[in-house]
Motif scaffolding. Structure first.
Motif, PDB file in Angstrom:
ATOM      1  N   LEU A  85      29.527  36.740  38.321  1.00 29.49           N
ATOM      2  CA  LEU A  85      30.073  38.050  37.844  1.00 29.49           C
ATOM      3  C   LEU A  85      29.978  38.743  38.990  1.00 29.49           C
ATOM      4  CD1 LEU A  85      31.113  39.783  35.746  1.00 29.49           C
ATOM      5  CD2 LEU A  85      28.607  40.385  35.234  1.00 29.49           C
ATOM      6  N   LEU A  86      28.933  38.783  39.825  1.00 30.77           N
ATOM      7  CA  LEU A  86      28.592  39.743  40.976  1.00 30.77           C
ATOM      8  C   LEU A  86      29.958  39.528  41.777  1.00 30.77           C
ATOM      9  CD1 LEU A  86      27.349  42.035  42.304  1.00 30.77           C
ATOM     10  CD2 LEU A  86      25.678  40.083  43.064  1.00 30.77           C
ATOM     11  N   ARG A  87      30.204  38.340  41.996  1.00 37.03           N
ATOM     12  CA  ARG A  87      31.040  37.769  43.124  1.00 37.03           C
ATOM     13  C   ARG A  87      32.506  38.627  42.775  1.00 37.03           C
ATOM     14  NH1 ARG A  87      28.457  32.940  43.805  1.00 37.03           N
ATOM     15  NH2 ARG A  87      29.883  32.140  42.067  1.00 37.03           N
ATOM     16  N   ALA A  88      32.618  38.290  41.395  1.00 35.08           N
ATOM     17  CA  ALA A  88      34.044  38.839  40.671  1.00 35.08           C
ATOM     18  C   ALA A  88      34.075  40.143  40.742  1.00 35.08           C
ATOM     19  CB  ALA A  88      34.251  38.312  39.396  1.00 35.08           C
ATOM     20  N   MET A  89      33.059  40.951  40.412  1.00 39.12           N
ATOM     21  CA  MET A  89      32.933  42.152  40.588  1.00 39.12           C
ATOM     22  C   MET A  89      33.333  43.006  41.999  1.00 39.12           C
ATOM     23  SD  MET A  89      30.984  43.899  37.657  1.00 39.12           S
ATOM     24  CE  MET A  89      29.197  43.743  38.336  1.00 39.12           C
ATOM     25  N   LYS A  90      32.429  42.183  42.759  1.00 35.89           N
ATOM     26  CA  LYS A  90      32.550  42.702  44.304  1.00 35.89           C
ATOM     27  C   LYS A  90      33.921  42.818  44.519  1.00 35.89           C
ATOM     28  CE  LYS A  90      28.317  41.702  46.338  1.00 35.89           C
ATOM     29  NZ  LYS A  90      27.596  40.769  47.432  1.00 35.89           N
ATOM     30  N   ARG A  91      34.554  41.541  44.268  1.00 38.44           N
ATOM     31  CA  ARG A  91      36.020  41.540  44.745  1.00 38.44           C
ATOM     32  C   ARG A  91      36.922  42.814  44.015  1.00 38.44           C
ATOM     33  NH1 ARG A  91      35.695  36.150  44.238  1.00 38.44           N
ATOM     34  NH2 ARG A  91      36.285  35.922  41.913  1.00 38.44           N
ATOM     35  N   ARG A  92      36.547  42.992  42.924  1.00 37.56           N
ATOM     36  CA  ARG A  92      37.446  44.230  42.274  1.00 37.56           C
ATOM     37  C   ARG A  92      36.963  45.436  42.801  1.00 37.56           C
ATOM     38  NH1 ARG A  92      37.827  43.723  35.833  1.00 37.56           N
ATOM     39  NH2 ARG A  92      36.855  41.740  35.861  1.00 37.56           N
ATOM     40  N   VAL A  93      35.592  45.563  43.031  1.00 31.70           N
ATOM     41  CA  VAL A  93      35.078  46.749  43.394  1.00 31.70           C
ATOM     42  C   VAL A  93      35.704  47.135  45.172  1.00 31.70           C
ATOM     43  CG1 VAL A  93      33.137  48.083  44.465  1.00 31.70           C
ATOM     44  CG2 VAL A  93      33.194  47.027  42.265  1.00 31.70           C
ATOM     45  N   ARG A  94      35.932  46.020  45.671  1.00 29.45           N
ATOM     46  CA  ARG A  94      36.324  46.266  47.214  1.00 29.45           C
ATOM     47  C   ARG A  94      37.832  46.718  47.120  1.00 29.45           C
ATOM     48  NH1 ARG A  94      32.136  43.073  50.459  1.00 29.45           N
ATOM     49  NH2 ARG A  94      32.270  41.255  49.017  1.00 29.45           N
ATOM     50  N   SER A  95      38.540  46.261  46.245  1.00 28.68           N
ATOM     51  CA  SER A  95      39.813  46.455  46.224  1.00 28.68           C
ATOM     52  C   SER A  95      39.968  47.833  45.735  1.00 28.68           C
ATOM     53  CB  SER A  95      40.798  45.489  45.224  1.00 28.68           C
ATOM     54  OG  SER A  95      41.014  45.952  43.971  1.00 28.68           O
ATOM     55  N   HIS A  96      39.269  48.222  44.721  1.00 25.19           N
ATOM     56  CA  HIS A  96      39.325  49.538  44.203  1.00 25.19           C
ATOM     57  C   HIS A  96      39.014  50.589  45.229  1.00 25.19           C
ATOM     58  CE1 HIS A  96      37.356  53.084  41.953  1.00 25.19           C
ATOM     59  NE2 HIS A  96      38.423  52.694  41.363  1.00 25.19           N
ATOM     60  N   GLU A  97      37.900  50.040  46.076  1.00 25.88           N
ATOM     61  CA  GLU A  97      37.452  51.011  47.271  1.00 25.88           C
ATOM     62  C   GLU A  97      38.729  51.034  48.307  1.00 25.88           C
ATOM     63  OE1 GLU A  97      34.857  52.185  46.977  1.00 25.88           O
ATOM     64  OE2 GLU A  97      34.753  53.332  49.263  1.00 25.88           O
ATOM     65  N   LYS A  98      39.510  50.036  48.416  1.00 25.63           N
ATOM     66  CA  LYS A  98      40.576  50.183  49.222  1.00 25.63           C
ATOM     67  C   LYS A  98      41.587  51.107  48.804  1.00 25.63           C
ATOM     68  CE  LYS A  98      41.336  45.781  51.470  1.00 25.63           C
ATOM     69  NZ  LYS A  98      41.917  44.287  51.389  1.00 25.63           N
ATOM     70  N   HIS A  99      41.657  51.149  47.411  1.00 23.03           N
ATOM     71  CA  HIS A  99      42.668  51.935  46.888  1.00 23.03           C
ATOM     72  C   HIS A  99      42.374  53.518  47.148  1.00 23.03           C
ATOM     73  CE1 HIS A  99      44.456  54.088  43.193  1.00 23.03           C
ATOM     74  NE2 HIS A  99      45.433  53.767  43.918  1.00 23.03           N
ATOM     75  N   ILE A 100      40.925  53.636  47.003  1.00 23.12           N
ATOM     76  CA  ILE A 100      40.577  55.092  47.306  1.00 23.12           C
ATOM     77  C   ILE A 100      40.655  55.389  48.739  1.00 23.12           C
ATOM     78  CG2 ILE A 100      38.571  56.702  47.447  1.00 23.12           C
ATOM     79  CD1 ILE A 100      37.588  54.916  44.891  1.00 23.12           C
ATOM     80  N   ALA A 101      40.265  54.525  49.604  1.00 27.22           N
ATOM     81  CA  ALA A 101      40.553  54.856  51.025  1.00 27.22           C
ATOM     82  C   ALA A 101      41.743  55.035  51.407  1.00 27.22           C
ATOM     83  CB  ALA A 101      39.770  53.567  51.719  1.00 27.22           C
ATOM     84  N   ALA A 102      42.748  54.653  50.582  1.00 26.08           N
ATOM     85  CA  ALA A 102      44.054  54.654  50.936  1.00 26.08           C
ATOM     86  C   ALA A 102      44.424  56.160  51.081  1.00 26.08           C
ATOM     87  CB  ALA A 102      45.006  53.796  50.157  1.00 26.08           C
ATOM     88  N   ALA A 103      43.735  56.806  50.080  1.00 21.98           N
ATOM     89  CA  ALA A 103      44.129  58.318  49.942  1.00 21.98           C
ATOM     90  C   ALA A 103      43.805  59.077  51.385  1.00 21.98           C
ATOM     91  CB  ALA A 103      43.361  58.878  48.950  1.00 21.98           C
TER      92      ALA A 103
END
Lengths: 177, 177
Positions: A131-149
């Motif tokens: 679960l952690l691996r899966a969530m990390k992936r999502r969090v990182r992509s989420h983070e990228k989305h934020i950082a894109a701002a």
DNA sequence: GGGTATTGTTTGGTAGCCAAACTATACTAA
DNA sequence: TTAGTATAGTTTGGCTACCAAACAATACCC
């Protein structure tokens, strides 16, 4: 709310229907000094991010806080509850319930600590790791989305600024990121 | 808590992340990806600021959220609970208790709204105004203290960045600062 | 040994929040 | 006018997240 109905309803009977003035529009709200307060801005932004984060992890129903706990255990297998409480700035007693919850969900295990029979050594289960691996992936992509701002540069600057504020605020404290 | 520094990428030398020495010592905590997450940093910083804020307003036992409510009512006298709930991003039902509390403390009054007998018009009492003035002074000085960590220019930049993130995250929304 | 500190826990409390259902009132349209 | 619908505030019930005090078991120190 007064339950009585002793008052007459504003008699619309009269034909005085001509002037329906600006109808008192809600008008713009005045936020006064709030928008200038860093704490206020932080709260708003955190609300927005966590809301977004939450909805992106909703199907796992893991809150940002729980995610952080999983990350810490994952990165420091065998760590004790007290250390974890310290790292997350939670009370030890709060941590009991947190671990209970994660253990019930078979994501974390309490094992005997090697050197101290008072302590629990915390370990991720296989489910937890997965679960952690899966969530990390999502969090990182989420983070990228934020950082894109902001762009990478400004993002780094933002994080540095926040760290600076914390250091300035609390002269000395450790074991926390 | 054994302590050290404000934690750093922790990974002892890049790349190497396989060995797990039977740490007899607490060893450094590894925060993994957390420090890179904006949401995480925001939470830490908000904790620090609110903790500081809280202790600075502790004698009035007014939380940052309550302070915000007082500010809004002060700047928009006569506003309704619903508008206030919208502005603070709280549920209407939550706002009831908030206003109840402030009314009990004689800081806020519910009065009849001029055009709508369903609505409450919210007004600060004299006590409320006085308290708000006093708190604003403190908050401003507190804010100065925080801003001192960054300087005016960076502070403005920080606030702008946060706003940018929010705008990017939630396409559009009004009635909030 | 005895004293003291620490770990996890239990218990009991608080703050803060949401959602559904309800009442009173307002608005809209037939 | 009347019916339907929308809105403001409220009540109720629940939930998450947190802290503080007290306690037993264990560890540490002299």
């Amino acid at each position: 709310m007064p339950a009585s109905k002793t008052q007459k309803p504003a008699a619309p009977t009269a034909g005085a229907r001509a002037s329906k003035p600006p109808a008192a529009k809600p008008a713009e709200l005045d936020f006064d000094l709030l928008p200038d307060l860093i704490g206020y801005q932080l709260r708003l932004t955190q609300l927005a991010i966590f809301g977004d984060f939450g909805s992106s992890l909703a199907d796992q129903s893991i809150s940002p806080g729980r995610f952080g706990v999983l990350v810490l255990i994952g990165a420091n297998p065998g760590m004790t509850q007290s250390r974890l409480a310290l790292a997350t700035q939670l009370d030890r007693s709060t941590m009991v319930a947190v671990i209970d919850q994660l253990e019930t969900r078979k994501l974390v295990e309490r094992r005997a600590a090697p050197n101290d029979r008072r302590s629990n050594a915390l370990w991720l289960t296989e489910d937890g790791k997965k679960l952690l691996r899966a969530m990390k992936r999502r969090v990182r992509s989420h983070e990228k989305h934020i950082a894109a701002a902001l762009g990478d540069e400004d993002t780094a600057r933002l994080i540095a600024m926040l760290a600076r504020i914390r250091e300035h605020l609390r002269p000395k404290r450790s074991d926390q990121a």
